[in-house]
Design a protein around this motif. Structure first.
Motif, PDB file in Angstrom:
ATOM      1  N   LYS A   2       0.820  -1.201   0.000  1.00  0.00           N
ATOM      2  CA  LYS A   2       0.000   0.000   0.000  1.00  0.00           C
ATOM      3  C   LYS A   2       0.862   1.263   0.000  1.00  0.00           C
ATOM      4  O   LYS A   2       1.825   1.364   0.739  1.00  0.00           O
ATOM      5  N   THR A   3       0.480   2.225  -0.852  1.00  0.00           N
ATOM      6  CA  THR A   3       1.144   3.522  -0.870  1.00  0.00           C
ATOM      7  C   THR A   3       0.752   4.288   0.392  1.00  0.00           C
ATOM      8  O   THR A   3      -0.438   4.461   0.678  1.00  0.00           O
ATOM      9  N   ARG A   4       1.738   4.772   1.134  1.00  0.00           N
ATOM     10  CA  ARG A   4       1.454   5.421   2.412  1.00  0.00           C
ATOM     11  C   ARG A   4       1.359   6.937   2.314  1.00  0.00           C
ATOM     12  O   ARG A   4       0.948   7.590   3.260  1.00  0.00           O
ATOM     13  N   VAL A   5       1.763   7.504   1.191  1.00  0.00           N
ATOM     14  CA  VAL A   5       1.651   8.952   1.012  1.00  0.00           C
ATOM     15  C   VAL A   5       0.619   9.226  -0.075  1.00  0.00           C
ATOM     16  O   VAL A   5       0.749   8.753  -1.207  1.00  0.00           O
ATOM     17  N   TRP A   6      -0.416   9.948   0.281  1.00  0.00           N
ATOM     18  CA  TRP A   6      -1.491  10.283  -0.642  1.00  0.00           C
ATOM     19  C   TRP A   6      -1.408  11.767  -1.005  1.00  0.00           C
ATOM     20  O   TRP A   6      -0.905  12.592  -0.239  1.00  0.00           O
ATOM     21  N   ARG A   7      -1.958  12.079  -2.173  1.00  0.00           N
ATOM     22  CA  ARG A   7      -1.984  13.459  -2.666  1.00  0.00           C
ATOM     23  C   ARG A   7      -3.376  14.063  -2.450  1.00  0.00           C
ATOM     24  O   ARG A   7      -4.388  13.435  -2.710  1.00  0.00           O
ATOM     25  N   CYS A   8      -3.395  15.303  -2.002  1.00  0.00           N
ATOM     26  CA  CYS A   8      -4.651  16.050  -1.886  1.00  0.00           C
ATOM     27  C   CYS A   8      -4.633  17.205  -2.877  1.00  0.00           C
ATOM     28  O   CYS A   8      -3.713  18.027  -2.869  1.00  0.00           O
ATOM     29  N   LEU A   9      -5.652  17.269  -3.730  1.00  0.00           N
ATOM     30  CA  LEU A   9      -5.752  18.330  -4.733  1.00  0.00           C
ATOM     31  C   LEU A   9      -6.615  19.499  -4.257  1.00  0.00           C
ATOM     32  O   LEU A   9      -6.971  20.373  -5.053  1.00  0.00           O
ATOM     33  N   GLY A  10      -6.964  19.490  -2.982  1.00  0.00           N
ATOM     34  CA  GLY A  10      -7.671  20.630  -2.416  1.00  0.00           C
ATOM     35  C   GLY A  10      -9.127  20.709  -2.829  1.00  0.00           C
ATOM     36  O   GLY A  10      -9.805  19.691  -3.004  1.00  0.00           O
ATOM     37  N   ILE A  11      -9.611  21.934  -2.993  1.00  0.00           N
ATOM     38  CA  ILE A  11     -11.010  22.192  -3.375  1.00  0.00           C
ATOM     39  C   ILE A  11     -11.025  22.649  -4.823  1.00  0.00           C
ATOM     40  O   ILE A  11     -10.388  23.650  -5.177  1.00  0.00           O
ATOM     41  N   TYR A  12     -11.744  21.926  -5.646  1.00  0.00           N
ATOM     42  CA  TYR A  12     -11.826  22.255  -7.073  1.00  0.00           C
ATOM     43  C   TYR A  12     -13.223  22.805  -7.357  1.00  0.00           C
ATOM     44  O   TYR A  12     -14.213  22.069  -7.352  1.00  0.00           O
ATOM     45  N   LYS A  13     -13.308  24.098  -7.573  1.00  0.00           N
ATOM     46  CA  LYS A  13     -14.578  24.767  -7.851  1.00  0.00           C
ATOM     47  C   LYS A  13     -14.637  25.039  -9.343  1.00  0.00           C
ATOM     48  O   LYS A  13     -13.853  25.837  -9.875  1.00  0.00           O
ATOM     49  N   ALA A  14     -15.561  24.376 -10.046  1.00  0.00           N
ATOM     50  CA  ALA A  14     -15.530  24.434 -11.507  1.00  0.00           C
ATOM     51  C   ALA A  14     -16.871  23.989 -12.077  1.00  0.00           C
ATOM     52  O   ALA A  14     -17.712  23.414 -11.368  1.00  0.00           O
ATOM     53  N   PRO A  37      -2.284   7.571  -4.832  1.00  0.00           N
ATOM     54  CA  PRO A  37      -3.685   7.721  -4.419  1.00  0.00           C
ATOM     55  C   PRO A  37      -3.984   9.184  -4.114  1.00  0.00           C
ATOM     56  O   PRO A  37      -3.136   9.891  -3.536  1.00  0.00           O
ATOM     57  N   THR A  38      -5.152   9.621  -4.499  1.00  0.00           N
ATOM     58  CA  THR A  38      -5.462  11.056  -4.504  1.00  0.00           C
ATOM     59  C   THR A  38      -6.847  11.304  -3.922  1.00  0.00           C
ATOM     60  O   THR A  38      -7.764  10.491  -4.097  1.00  0.00           O
ATOM     61  N   ILE A  39      -6.997  12.440  -3.244  1.00  0.00           N
ATOM     62  CA  ILE A  39      -8.324  12.866  -2.770  1.00  0.00           C
ATOM     63  C   ILE A  39      -8.569  14.308  -3.204  1.00  0.00           C
ATOM     64  O   ILE A  39      -7.634  15.052  -3.502  1.00  0.00           O
ATOM     65  N   ARG A  40      -9.862  14.680  -3.214  1.00  0.00           N
ATOM     66  CA  ARG A  40     -10.223  16.031  -3.647  1.00  0.00           C
ATOM     67  C   ARG A  40     -11.640  16.336  -3.194  1.00  0.00           C
ATOM     68  O   ARG A  40     -12.482  15.438  -3.062  1.00  0.00           O
ATOM     69  N   ILE A  41     -11.928  17.591  -2.950  1.00  0.00           N
ATOM     70  CA  ILE A  41     -13.291  18.097  -2.745  1.00  0.00           C
ATOM     71  C   ILE A  41     -13.664  18.910  -3.977  1.00  0.00           C
ATOM     72  O   ILE A  41     -12.851  19.707  -4.469  1.00  0.00           O
ATOM     73  N   VAL A  42     -14.883  18.733  -4.479  1.00  0.00           N
ATOM     74  CA  VAL A  42     -15.326  19.488  -5.651  1.00  0.00           C
ATOM     75  C   VAL A  42     -16.605  20.258  -5.336  1.00  0.00           C
ATOM     76  O   VAL A  42     -17.452  19.808  -4.559  1.00  0.00           O
ATOM     77  N   VAL A  43     -16.712  21.437  -5.941  1.00  0.00           N
ATOM     78  CA  VAL A  43     -17.895  22.293  -5.803  1.00  0.00           C
ATOM     79  C   VAL A  43     -18.354  22.661  -7.204  1.00  0.00           C
ATOM     80  O   VAL A  43     -17.563  23.165  -8.016  1.00  0.00           O
ATOM     81  N   TYR A  44     -19.619  22.390  -7.505  1.00  0.00           N
ATOM     82  CA  TYR A  44     -20.159  22.622  -8.850  1.00  0.00           C
ATOM     83  C   TYR A  44     -20.571  24.079  -9.011  1.00  0.00           C
ATOM     84  O   TYR A  44     -21.526  24.534  -8.398  1.00  0.00           O
ATOM     85  N   ASP A  45     -19.808  24.801  -9.828  1.00  0.00           N
ATOM     86  CA  ASP A  45     -20.044  26.227 -10.050  1.00  0.00           C
ATOM     87  C   ASP A  45     -19.978  26.508 -11.558  1.00  0.00           C
ATOM     88  O   ASP A  45     -18.887  26.459 -12.133  1.00  0.00           O
ATOM     89  N   PRO A  46     -21.104  26.758 -12.223  1.00  0.00           N
ATOM     90  CA  PRO A  46     -22.443  26.970 -11.674  1.00  0.00           C
ATOM     91  C   PRO A  46     -23.074  25.682 -11.147  1.00  0.00           C
ATOM     92  O   PRO A  46     -22.580  24.595 -11.438  1.00  0.00           O
ATOM     93  N   PRO A  47     -24.177  25.814 -10.385  1.00  0.00           N
ATOM     94  CA  PRO A  47     -24.863  24.634  -9.858  1.00  0.00           C
ATOM     95  C   PRO A  47     -25.257  23.678 -10.980  1.00  0.00           C
ATOM     96  O   PRO A  47     -25.474  24.094 -12.125  1.00  0.00           O
ATOM     97  N   ALA A  48     -25.363  22.396 -10.636  1.00  0.00           N
ATOM     98  CA  ALA A  48     -25.636  21.402 -11.671  1.00  0.00           C
ATOM     99  C   ALA A  48     -26.437  20.233 -11.113  1.00  0.00           C
ATOM    100  O   ALA A  48     -26.443  19.972  -9.903  1.00  0.00           O
ATOM    101  N   VAL A  49     -27.099  19.548 -12.033  1.00  0.00           N
ATOM    102  CA  VAL A  49     -27.618  18.203 -11.785  1.00  0.00           C
ATOM    103  C   VAL A  49     -26.726  17.255 -12.565  1.00  0.00           C
ATOM    104  O   VAL A  49     -26.488  17.459 -13.757  1.00  0.00           O
ATOM    105  N   THR A  50     -26.203  16.252 -11.893  1.00  0.00           N
ATOM    106  CA  THR A  50     -25.414  15.253 -12.599  1.00  0.00           C
ATOM    107  C   THR A  50     -26.239  13.983 -12.711  1.00  0.00           C
ATOM    108  O   THR A  50     -26.919  13.581 -11.759  1.00  0.00           O
ATOM    109  N   ILE A  51     -26.186  13.352 -13.883  1.00  0.00           N
ATOM    110  CA  ILE A  51     -26.935  12.117 -14.079  1.00  0.00           C
ATOM    111  C   ILE A  51     -25.958  10.963 -14.238  1.00  0.00           C
ATOM    112  O   ILE A  51     -24.820  11.135 -14.675  1.00  0.00           O
TER     113      ILE A  51
END
Length: 358
Positions: A2-14, A37-51
């Protein structure tokens, strides 16, 4: 190992197209070991419905209402159902969380059903740190007091896994009922109350909602505690940036967003709620032979291209051979459907075709 160091890409607002294009890119990158291995938080701007990947836009959302409200619609690479990514105070009320790992990061990830619960453990820890006791409920929900507080989905490609969902910090059920085509007759106080009994939010449970920066920090801590790893801040690498520029064109195209739609030639639609999700099967029958079949819904199937291959494989098959051919196809291609065994799925398709003959 297992990889013990993960990457965080922060908050992606897009915009939604950028978020989903980058999801595909990051899944490939992590799967091919171009990135850890990577993690991220995303914010939908403009607001969206994803299907969901296997859904038909016109069956799932009110496009006129979305245009009126200035809400985008976007097909995502994961399966599952339509999701409204905005709350009473904007899209930061419903941020998305993302976990990217290679399929060989842990042996448990080979079992799709088990991987959903396993990769959801950091989200359960996230809510615990906010004072909310949650648990994973198959097939793809995280709940507290029998109410859903986060949905979960997966996308797999090139040896990578995207495990993703939403943090329901706050939510507008009335708006959801306006824009999604749900199986209810009308928007009413009764309908709103019914969904309030099934959904909950952080604000409802603890009386406040954390700021988006606080969400990110808690998410990072939850990952570290759950998987015993170190999360470090990072950015996209050059391979990912180049891949993103190419992939974005696909997600901005009308073919991607609206491409899955039933044609007029289908003569019968069979709808079934299953343990794996809602499945719609459109069929056209001629002289006891399946001339054409088209399958949509909010289920999860791996690999995702298997569904289209199956539809082509079944064309011009005699009705009494349908069930055997479906089973043959699923087993020969090692197709996996979340919460559905091959026999159940084969019988379901046969039933849809048999009814469509009448």
């Amino acid at each position: 190992m297992k990889t013990r160091v993960w990457r965080c890409l922060g908050i992606y607002k897009a915009p939604a197209s950028h978020i989903h294009a980058s999801q595909e890119v990051l899944t490939r990158s992590v799967g091919k070991k171009y990135a850890p291995p990577t993690i991220r938080i995303v914010v939908y701007d403009p607001p969206a419905v994803t299907i969901g990947y296997f859904q038909n836009v016109e069956e799932e959302v009110d496009l006129d209402k979305l245009r009126e409200l200035g809400i985008d619609v976007m097909r995502r690479p994961t399966g599952g159902g339509a999701v409204l990514m905005v709350g009473p105070d904007g899209p930061e009320d419903v941020p998305g969380w993302e976990i990217y790992v290679p399929e060989d990061w842990d042996k448990i990830l080979e079992d799709i059903d088990k991987s959903y619960e396993y990769l959801s453990r950091p989200i359960i820890e996230f809510y615990r740190m906010l004072g909310i006791k949650t648990s994973f409920r198959p097939k793809n929900d995280i709940e507290t007091k029998s109410r859903k507080i986060s949905g979960v989905a997966q996308y797999r490609e090139a040896g990578g896994i995207l495990h993703t969902g939403t943090f329901l910090l706050d939510f507008d059920i009335k708006l959801m009922l306006q824009v999604l085509k749900l199986p209810i007759e009308k928007i009413s106080d009764k309908a709103i109350k019914s969904f309030e009994e099934r959904l909950t939010t952080v604000k409802r449970e603890v009386g406040f909602k954390p700021k988006i920066d606080e969400v990110l920090e808690l998410f990072k801590k939850a990952i570290e505690r759950t998987f015993n790893v170190k999360v470090v801040d990072g950015t996209l690498n050059d391979v990912e940036r180049r891949d993103f520029e190419k992939t974005l064109k696909k997600y901005q195209s009308k073919e991607w967003i609206y491409g899955i739609r039933p044609a007029q030639e289908y003569t019968h639609i069979y709808v079934k709620k299953t343990p794996g999700g809602l499945i719609r099967i459109h069929v056209k029958i001629m002289d006891n032979v399946l001339e054409n079949i088209f399958i949509t819904g909010d289920f999860f199937i791996y690999p995702k291209t298997a569904l289209y291959d199956l539809e082509a494989y079944l064309k011009w098959t005699p009705i009494d051979e349908i069930e055997d051919k479906v089973l043959e196809f699923l087993r020969s291609r090692n197709v996996r459907i979340l919460r559905l065994d091959p026999q159940y799925f084969a019988k379901l398709i046969y039933e849809a075709v048999k009814i469509g003959k009448r």
